[in-house]
Write a protein that holds these residues in place. Structure first.
Motif, PDB file in Angstrom:
ATOM      1  N   PRO A 252      35.984  50.428  36.366  1.00 36.43           N
ATOM      2  CA  PRO A 252      37.650  50.366  36.223  1.00 36.43           C
ATOM      3  C   PRO A 252      38.042  48.902  36.059  1.00 36.43           C
ATOM      4  O   PRO A 252      39.441  49.058  35.392  1.00 36.43           O
ATOM      5  CB  PRO A 252      37.889  50.983  37.674  1.00 36.43           C
ATOM      6  N   ARG A 253      37.503  47.940  36.280  1.00 37.45           N
ATOM      7  CA  ARG A 253      38.057  46.529  36.083  1.00 37.45           C
ATOM      8  C   ARG A 253      38.082  46.231  34.666  1.00 37.45           C
ATOM      9  O   ARG A 253      38.985  45.770  34.077  1.00 37.45           O
ATOM     10  CB  ARG A 253      37.200  45.484  36.953  1.00 37.45           C
TER      11      ARG A 253
ATOM     12  N   GLU B  64      38.364  48.534  32.150  1.00 35.23           N
ATOM     13  CA  GLU B  64      39.301  49.549  31.769  1.00 35.23           C
ATOM     14  C   GLU B  64      40.579  48.757  31.908  1.00 35.23           C
ATOM     15  O   GLU B  64      41.637  48.679  30.935  1.00 35.23           O
ATOM     16  CB  GLU B  64      39.215  50.811  32.446  1.00 35.23           C
ATOM     17  N   ARG B  65      40.891  48.394  33.180  1.00 32.54           N
ATOM     18  CA  ARG B  65      42.344  47.773  33.539  1.00 32.54           C
ATOM     19  C   ARG B  65      42.292  46.339  32.523  1.00 32.54           C
ATOM     20  O   ARG B  65      43.497  46.173  32.142  1.00 32.54           O
ATOM     21  CB  ARG B  65      42.135  47.166  34.778  1.00 32.54           C
TER      22      ARG B  65
ATOM     23  N   LEU C 271      43.580  47.507  29.200  1.00 32.12           N
ATOM     24  CA  LEU C 271      45.020  47.806  29.338  1.00 32.12           C
ATOM     25  C   LEU C 271      45.895  46.844  29.315  1.00 32.12           C
ATOM     26  O   LEU C 271      47.026  46.591  28.767  1.00 32.12           O
ATOM     27  CB  LEU C 271      45.162  48.745  30.277  1.00 32.12           C
ATOM     28  N   LEU C 272      45.496  45.682  30.124  1.00 39.83           N
ATOM     29  CA  LEU C 272      46.307  44.383  30.268  1.00 39.83           C
ATOM     30  C   LEU C 272      46.328  43.616  28.955  1.00 39.83           C
ATOM     31  O   LEU C 272      47.279  42.901  28.535  1.00 39.83           O
ATOM     32  CB  LEU C 272      45.851  43.705  31.314  1.00 39.83           C
TER      33      LEU C 272
ATOM     34  N   ALA D 275      44.661  38.597  32.018  1.00 35.77           N
ATOM     35  CA  ALA D 275      44.168  40.007  32.045  1.00 35.77           C
ATOM     36  C   ALA D 275      43.019  39.927  33.056  1.00 35.77           C
ATOM     37  O   ALA D 275      42.720  40.753  33.723  1.00 35.77           O
ATOM     38  CB  ALA D 275      43.676  40.739  30.791  1.00 35.77           C
TER      39      ALA D 275
ATOM     40  N   GLU E 289      44.167  39.693  36.602  1.00 37.27           N
ATOM     41  CA  GLU E 289      44.761  40.633  37.190  1.00 37.27           C
ATOM     42  C   GLU E 289      44.070  41.861  37.083  1.00 37.27           C
ATOM     43  O   GLU E 289      44.112  43.061  38.017  1.00 37.27           O
ATOM     44  CB  GLU E 289      46.135  41.100  36.307  1.00 37.27           C
ATOM     45  N   ALA E 290      42.708  42.055  36.450  1.00 33.87           N
ATOM     46  CA  ALA E 290      42.011  43.232  36.457  1.00 33.87           C
ATOM     47  C   ALA E 290      41.192  43.071  37.788  1.00 33.87           C
ATOM     48  O   ALA E 290      40.149  44.289  38.121  1.00 33.87           O
ATOM     49  CB  ALA E 290      41.235  43.168  35.185  1.00 33.87           C
TER      50      ALA E 290
END
Length: 164
Positions: A7-8, A10-11, A14-15, A25, A28-29
């Motif tokens: 998930p990190r 993927e985040r 997205l960032l 990014a 923030e992930a």
């Protein structure tokens, strides 16, 4: 390509799609600030492929939202004009006609001719190769039944509206 299993990661993708820098990014992930690790993560093939896929998906969605079928829209407007005329609402019909003139870009045009309607200038006629000399150029039409001055058309429409 489905979402990344981490998930990190993927985040992070997205960032990056949202315009964040690699460092921002990464942090923030959910990772600790580390420029070299952020650059290393961004260079991984699966991360690059996911960012590219997300970017293409976003571009496709934006295109779908921004695009419309102009031909269908004008068919509907023409039907609305016919309906307005049939109902005796000449003002609405004239307004819709003016809308179409604006959409085609002829509002400021001094004249509308068959040349404009087809969207290209009248080409000079020439003989086919090997069949003699070139034909003389077609004369440009300066007036006549195929020329409709826009200002006259607008005046006529206004006059018809006032008469009803």
């Amino acid at each position: 390509m489905p979402a990344l299993s981490d998930p990190r990661h993927e985040r992070f993708c997205l960032l990056r799609l949202a315009g964040k820098t690699i460092d921002a990014a990464y942090e923030e992930a959910g990772f600790k600030q580390n420029r070299s690790n952020a650059a290393r993560l961004a260079a991984q093939p699966d991360i690059m492929a996911r960012v590219k896929e997300l970017n293409e998906f976003a571009a496709q969605k934006a295109l779908e939202v921004a695009s419309f079928d102009a031909k269908q829209m004008f068919v509907e407007v023409m039907q609305d004009i016919a309906d307005a005329k049939a109902a005796g609402d000449h003002k609405t019909a004239a307004t819709l006609r003016m809308f179409m003139i604006r959409c085609f870009g002829y509002e400021d045009s001094p004249t509308l001719t068959h040349e404009h309607v087809r969207g290209k200038p009248i080409a000079q006629e020439t003989a086919k190769e090997g069949q003699g000399e070139e034909a003389p150029p077609s004369p440009r039409v300066q007036g006549g039944s195929n020329v409709l001055p826009l200002s006259k058309a607008i005046r006529d429409l206004k006059r018809r509206i006032q008469e009803t």
